[in-house]
Scaffold this motif. Structure first.
Motif, PDB file in Angstrom:
ATOM      1  N   PRO A 212       0.824  -1.205   0.000  1.00 50.90           N
ATOM      2  CA  PRO A 212       0.000   0.000   0.000  1.00 50.90           C
ATOM      3  C   PRO A 212       0.862   1.261   0.000  1.00 50.90           C
ATOM      4  CG  PRO A 212      -0.705  -1.552   1.712  1.00 50.90           C
ATOM      5  CD  PRO A 212       0.610  -2.025   1.206  1.00 50.90           C
ATOM      6  N   GLY A 213       0.513   2.219  -0.853  1.00 48.89           N
ATOM      7  CA  GLY A 213       1.283   3.459  -0.933  1.00 48.89           C
ATOM      8  C   GLY A 213       1.162   4.281   0.335  1.00 48.89           C
ATOM      9  N   HIS A 214      -0.029   4.357   0.877  1.00 49.40           N
ATOM     10  CA  HIS A 214      -0.259   5.050   2.152  1.00 49.40           C
ATOM     11  C   HIS A 214      -0.890   4.044   3.090  1.00 49.40           C
ATOM     12  CE1 HIS A 214      -1.387   7.730   5.281  1.00 49.40           C
ATOM     13  NE2 HIS A 214      -1.279   8.844   4.591  1.00 49.40           N
ATOM     14  N   GLN A 215      -0.124   3.634   4.104  1.00 48.74           N
ATOM     15  CA  GLN A 215      -0.581   2.612   5.031  1.00 48.74           C
ATOM     16  C   GLN A 215      -1.851   3.047   5.767  1.00 48.74           C
ATOM     17  OE1 GLN A 215       2.390   3.991   4.669  1.00 48.74           O
ATOM     18  NE2 GLN A 215       4.076   2.672   5.305  1.00 48.74           N
ATOM     19  N   ILE A 216      -2.691   2.111   6.062  1.00 45.54           N
ATOM     20  CA  ILE A 216      -3.816   2.144   7.011  1.00 45.54           C
ATOM     21  C   ILE A 216      -4.684   0.911   6.792  1.00 45.54           C
ATOM     22  CG2 ILE A 216      -5.612   3.427   5.714  1.00 45.54           C
ATOM     23  CD1 ILE A 216      -5.670   4.584   8.998  1.00 45.54           C
ATOM     24  N   VAL A 217      -4.592   0.330   5.571  1.00 41.12           N
ATOM     25  CA  VAL A 217      -5.427  -0.832   5.279  1.00 41.12           C
ATOM     26  C   VAL A 217      -5.062  -1.995   6.212  1.00 41.12           C
ATOM     27  CG1 VAL A 217      -3.984  -1.890   3.461  1.00 41.12           C
ATOM     28  CG2 VAL A 217      -6.477  -2.123   3.375  1.00 41.12           C
ATOM     29  N   GLU A 218      -3.815  -1.990   6.717  1.00 47.69           N
ATOM     30  CA  GLU A 218      -3.385  -3.055   7.636  1.00 47.69           C
ATOM     31  C   GLU A 218      -4.209  -2.999   8.932  1.00 47.69           C
ATOM     32  OE1 GLU A 218      -1.571  -0.550   6.513  1.00 47.69           O
ATOM     33  OE2 GLU A 218      -0.042  -1.312   5.161  1.00 47.69           O
ATOM     34  N   ILE A 219      -4.372  -1.777   9.463  1.00 48.87           N
ATOM     35  CA  ILE A 219      -5.173  -1.593  10.683  1.00 48.87           C
ATOM     36  C   ILE A 219      -6.623  -1.975  10.398  1.00 48.87           C
ATOM     37  CG2 ILE A 219      -6.064   0.108  12.339  1.00 48.87           C
ATOM     38  CD1 ILE A 219      -3.588   1.818  11.831  1.00 48.87           C
ATOM     39  N   ASP A 235      -4.492 -12.520   7.214  1.00 47.58           N
ATOM     40  CA  ASP A 235      -3.389 -12.953   6.348  1.00 47.58           C
ATOM     41  C   ASP A 235      -3.026 -11.859   5.344  1.00 47.58           C
ATOM     42  OD1 ASP A 235      -3.449 -15.340   7.680  1.00 47.58           O
ATOM     43  OD2 ASP A 235      -4.606 -16.401   6.135  1.00 47.58           O
ATOM     44  N   LEU A 236      -4.047 -11.206   4.820  1.00 45.76           N
ATOM     45  CA  LEU A 236      -3.791 -10.154   3.837  1.00 45.76           C
ATOM     46  C   LEU A 236      -3.098  -8.958   4.492  1.00 45.76           C
ATOM     47  CD1 LEU A 236      -4.056  -9.178   0.921  1.00 45.76           C
ATOM     48  CD2 LEU A 236      -6.312  -8.239   1.529  1.00 45.76           C
ATOM     49  N   ALA A 237      -3.535  -8.612   5.709  1.00 47.59           N
ATOM     50  CA  ALA A 237      -2.890  -7.505   6.432  1.00 47.59           C
ATOM     51  C   ALA A 237      -1.411  -7.819   6.618  1.00 47.59           C
ATOM     52  CB  ALA A 237      -3.567  -7.286   7.786  1.00 47.59           C
ATOM     53  N   THR A 276       1.435   1.012  13.972  1.00 51.66           N
ATOM     54  CA  THR A 276       0.203   0.560  14.625  1.00 51.66           C
ATOM     55  C   THR A 276      -0.239  -0.770  14.020  1.00 51.66           C
ATOM     56  OG1 THR A 276      -0.424   2.870  14.931  1.00 51.66           O
ATOM     57  CG2 THR A 276      -2.178   1.241  15.161  1.00 51.66           C
ATOM     58  N   GLY A 277      -0.217  -0.833  12.697  1.00 58.45           N
ATOM     59  CA  GLY A 277      -0.602  -2.072  12.008  1.00 58.45           C
ATOM     60  C   GLY A 277       0.328  -3.220  12.374  1.00 58.45           C
ATOM     61  N   MET A 278       1.616  -2.918  12.501  1.00 59.39           N
ATOM     62  CA  MET A 278       2.577  -3.973  12.869  1.00 59.39           C
ATOM     63  C   MET A 278       2.272  -4.508  14.267  1.00 59.39           C
ATOM     64  SD  MET A 278       6.015  -2.255  11.275  1.00 59.39           S
ATOM     65  CE  MET A 278       7.244  -3.442  11.845  1.00 59.39           C
ATOM     66  N   ALA A 279       1.930  -3.607  15.178  1.00 52.54           N
ATOM     67  CA  ALA A 279       1.578  -4.051  16.536  1.00 52.54           C
ATOM     68  C   ALA A 279       0.325  -4.928  16.492  1.00 52.54           C
ATOM     69  CB  ALA A 279       1.358  -2.837  17.435  1.00 52.54           C
ATOM     70  N   ASP A 280      -0.670  -4.490  15.726  1.00 52.05           N
ATOM     71  CA  ASP A 280      -1.922  -5.271  15.614  1.00 52.05           C
ATOM     72  C   ASP A 280      -1.631  -6.675  15.106  1.00 52.05           C
ATOM     73  OD1 ASP A 280      -3.635  -3.308  16.483  1.00 52.05           O
ATOM     74  OD2 ASP A 280      -4.320  -2.704  14.478  1.00 52.05           O
TER      75      ASP A 280
END
Ligand SMILES: [Zn+2]
Length: 800
Positions: A212-219, A235-237, A276-280
């Motif tokens: 993703p160009g601008h992260q947030i979809v992971e969260i 899995d996708l995140a 944040t996404g990495m922590a999640d």
């Protein structure tokens, strides 16, 4: 995992939800937040702010989204409106999602049937804009004849750089989950599921392998996984993190694999969302590789890259983290979104590690660099949050890139979700604000009532009401500031190093307690009505920055409890603060002023103002009473001077200008923004042409034009010299030294070029002086030819 049964539950979703309840616990954070749905805030400080958010900000932002074409984007994508006109940015869809997310939290805090119906209508419009396979991105679906240059000719091809397609998805998921949790309705969640299923089909090993160009979809995907139990989302995140780097740009943290990143670099909002996404995902998968990376990055931020206000992302170039200890004040970027991201991230770090130091950073950010993002009125906003100003900063009614505005809108009503957390029979009290909450512990249900005048007073009463008498452990955060450790690490320290005692009373009796990871641990058999009182030593402190922060040398900042203070013009003599000096050892007093800025503590202290004089380097010093107000409340009384860091050494102060021909003149210019005019005659010499820590005037984005500035003298003067210091923020910025310039004077109503006796020079990083045959005149004008591809600016223009 939190499941709230919906009123109109789809069969499939119910089955998924039920199956994960029946077939075992998902792995998740060891400590779980107590959800915003369980915490009712009735606090003197926060409740009015949340009411302004609900009554002013949310309707205002929804109306602005409509006015600025964001709703029309969805209507056009859904063929409910003709034409192919779109708003400005492909990520504009997210402002609507974030407004829905905020509205959802707000409706949970206080019922609002009218808003509920409006949101339902909006969700209908969003649903109609979704393509049959789940794709939702209005800028492509509208099929404009001239498509936006960021979007690429096919889906996803520009995702890694500019299209923000996955960014839009991430905010959709966050809104959908919030709406579902707050209302029990699955309408937006179903749209989000359809969209997330498309991403699962599209991205992954052997499919499209892009980040993703601008992260947030992971969260967003992690939240979707928690609510639906669909592991493909998780899995996708994880895939979106692992596919990142090493061949991309540092700008969006794609220059290294995420597990190989150990310092905070690049765009600060993207970074904070990614951490944040990495922590999640670490919590949800048990993958510890991410933890090593984010633990190191966290340490890098709090020791080297954190403003005293909790703001992150020091530099406007790339909206990015600066180098270690690069924390300029007047040009501080400290984007509101980055502050919000910093809160998200630190909350996750706490949920992983159970240490109060993360909540210390969260609290500092919340009360200062985040809250400053919105005006007291709720309808004016900061994008950057500077720590010093000379009239050039002011909150905006709207910003075409509205990320910070809609982020404020969604963050504030979610605040109740940050007050408590729990782990089996451990109940964490993280934030102090009056509230009543119902919390489910392993040993049974407990009602907790907090009453406090925090942040103005240090006393917090906590009444514990278990349904039945029961054993559990109350863990109460002892804030770092109460232990003379304002911030974990060595970036900031209090001048006064002697801690005062923190006292805890249980049912009126002072109790000894042990602390673990920064929490006072109270383990007992609790019965209904047990009362714990926490007495925190709330004093006015002077904060010093690590000497490596050159912009804070010779200065201190005021702090009381979690609140960082600033000096602002309206409270100080001549509306000036940059010229103030305060002795390091002067004694401050604080008084609550109920009628000022909706009620704030004001700090008063004896100090001096300094002023330059003509023909002497000696400063004129005058004693004066100096006043400071909470930083978050500045810029609510019009443009002004402001500083967080107060000089105690004369070399750090910026004296009031001496009465020169320039400083007593009025300025006119081809530039429309009159707020910049004062910059050229403020007598501050920059350290270089690119120095953004003093005000400057610039014509950006104009280029290849002829512009002017003009001094209209207060009387006729004879002048024979001009000195100009150009502003040039190359190679990244848009201003360069000009092609040429010339000086003209007013003679009998006509502009006449002066006869120069030295050549006109145009160079960087110094004054460009030109002498000319003396002229007696009432006005001097400088005409400037801008470069072909760039603009130009002026730091200072002196005449003699
Ligand atoms: Zn923003």
């Amino acid at each position: 995992m939190m499941i709230k049964k919906g009123k109109a539950a789809g069969l499939l979703l119910s089955m998924i939800a039920i199956s994960s309840m029946v077939f075992g616990q998902q792995k998740d954070y060891p400590i779980q937040p107590v959800a915003f749905t369980s915490v009712h805030v009735n606090d003197k400080f926060w409740e009015p702010k949340m009411e302004v958010n609900a009554n002013v900000t949310i309707p205002y932002v929804l109306a602005q989204c409509k006015k600025n074409g964001r709703m029309d984007n969805f209507l056009r994508a859904g063929k409910q409106l003709d034409g192919d006109k779109l708003s400005e940015f492909p990520f504009d869809d997210t402002d609507v999602y974030k407004a829905i997310e905020g509205a959802s939290y707000a409706m949970q805090n206080k019922k609002n049937p009218k808003l509920d119906r409006y949101i339902d209508t909006l969700i209908g419009i969003i649903g109609a804009a979704q393509e049959p396979d789940g794709y939702l991105y209005t800028f492509r679906t509208v099929h404009a004849k001239k498509p936006h240059e960021w979007i690429g000719d096919k889906r996803w091809v520009n995702e890694e750089i500019l299209s923000h397609e996955l960014y839009d998805c991430g905010h959709l998921y966050e809104a959908a989950v919030a709406h579902y949790q707050a209302t029990g309705k699955r309408t937006l969640l179903n749209i989000a599921i359809k969209n997330a299923d498309l991403l699962v089909k599209t991205f992954g090993p052997g499919k499209i392998e892009e980040y993703p160009g601008h992260q947030i979809v992971e969260i967003g995907l992690s939240k979707m996984y928690r609510v639906t139990g669909n592991k493909q989302y998780l899995d996708l995140a994880k895939f979106f993190l692992d596919v990142r780097g090493p061949k991309g740009d540092v700008y969006n943290q794609a220059n290294k694999k995420v597990v190989d990143q150990h310092e905070a670099e690049g765009h600060a909002v993207r970074a904070a969302y990614m951490y944040t996404g990495m922590a999640d995902i670490a919590a949800l998968t048990g993958d510890t590789k991410y933890l090593n990376a984010i633990d190191d990055i966290w340490s890098d931020v709090v020791n080297k890259k954190l403003y005293i206000t909790g703001g992150i992302g020091a530099t406007g170039a790339g909206e990015a983290f600066g180098d270690a200890y690069q924390l300029p004040n007047m040009s501080a970027y400290a984007e509101t979104c980055a502050a919000i991201g910093n809160v998200y991230w630190n909350n996750r770090m706490f949920l992983l590690h159970g240490d109060s130091k993360y909540i210390d950073v969260l609290e500092r950010t919340l009360y200062n660099g985040l809250l400053s993002g919105v005006s007291l009125s709720g309808d004016r906003f900061f994008y950057p949050n500077p720590l010093a100003s000379m009239f050039q900063h002011q909150r905006s009614a709207w910003i075409s890139c509205a990320c910070c505005i809609s982020n404020m809108t969604r963050f504030l009503p979610s605040l109740p979700g940050y007050v408590y957390a729990k782990n089996k029979n451990d109940l964490y009290v993280n934030l102090f604000m009056s509230n009543s909450s119902n919390i489910k512990l392993t040993s049974g249900n407990v009602n907790i009532v907090q009453q406090t005048d925090y942040p103005w007073k240090g006393l917090v009463d906590i009444t514990v009401n278990p349904v039945k008498t029961t054993d559990f452990t109350l863990r109460i955060r002892i804030p770092g500031w109460a232990k003379q450790q304002p911030v974990p690490g060595n970036l900031y320290s209090f001048m006064d190093k002697t801690p005062l005692p923190v006292v805890i009373y249980v049912n009126g009796k002072a109790t000894s307690f042990v602390t673990e990871k920064g929490y006072a641990v109270l383990k007992r058999n609790w019965k209904k009505g047990d009362k714990v009182s926490l007495a925190l030593p709330l004093e006015t402190e002077k904060v010093l920055a690590n000497d490596k922060v050159k912009d804070d040398r010779g200065r201190f900042a005021f702090e009381r409890g979690p609140i960082v203070y600033c000096l602002e013009g309206p409270d100080n003599r001549d509306s000036l603060v940059q010229n103030i000096l305060v002795d390091k050892n002067a004694i401050a007093e604080a008084n609550y002023k109920a009628d000022l800025l909706n009620g704030v503590d004001v700090i008063s202290i004896e100090g001096k103002s300094t002023k330059r004089q003509l023909n002497s380097d000696k400063l004129i010093e005058t004693d004066q009473k100096v006043k400071a107000i909470p930083y978050y409340a500045w810029a609510n009384r019009g443009p002004s001077e402001m500083t967080v860091w107060v000089p105690y050494e004369a070399s750090a102060a910026s004296p009031k200008p001496a009465p020169t021909i320039a400083s007593t003149s009025t300025v006119t210019s081809s530039l429309k923004n009159v707020r910049m005019y004062g910059a050229i005659k403020d007598q501050y010499e920059p350290s270089s042409s690119g120095d953004t820590n003093y005000p400057y005037l610039h014509w950006w984005p104009a280029h290849n034009t002829n512009e002017f500035v003009q001094y209209n003298f207060n009387a006729a003067h004879t002048v024979s010299e001009s000195k100009v210091y150009w502003y040039d923020d190359g190679p990244w910025g848009g201003c360069r030294i000009p092609v040429s310039y010339k000086i003209l004077y007013l003679k009998d109503g006509q502009w006449v070029p002066v006869k120069n006796t030295s050549p006109y020079t145009v160079s960087k990083d110094n004054f460009n002086t030109v002498t000319f045959e003396p002229v007696n005149t009432t006005a001097l004008k400088m005409e400037i030819q801008l470069p072909v591809d760039n603009s130009t600016g002026i730091h200072e223009w002196a005449v003699k």
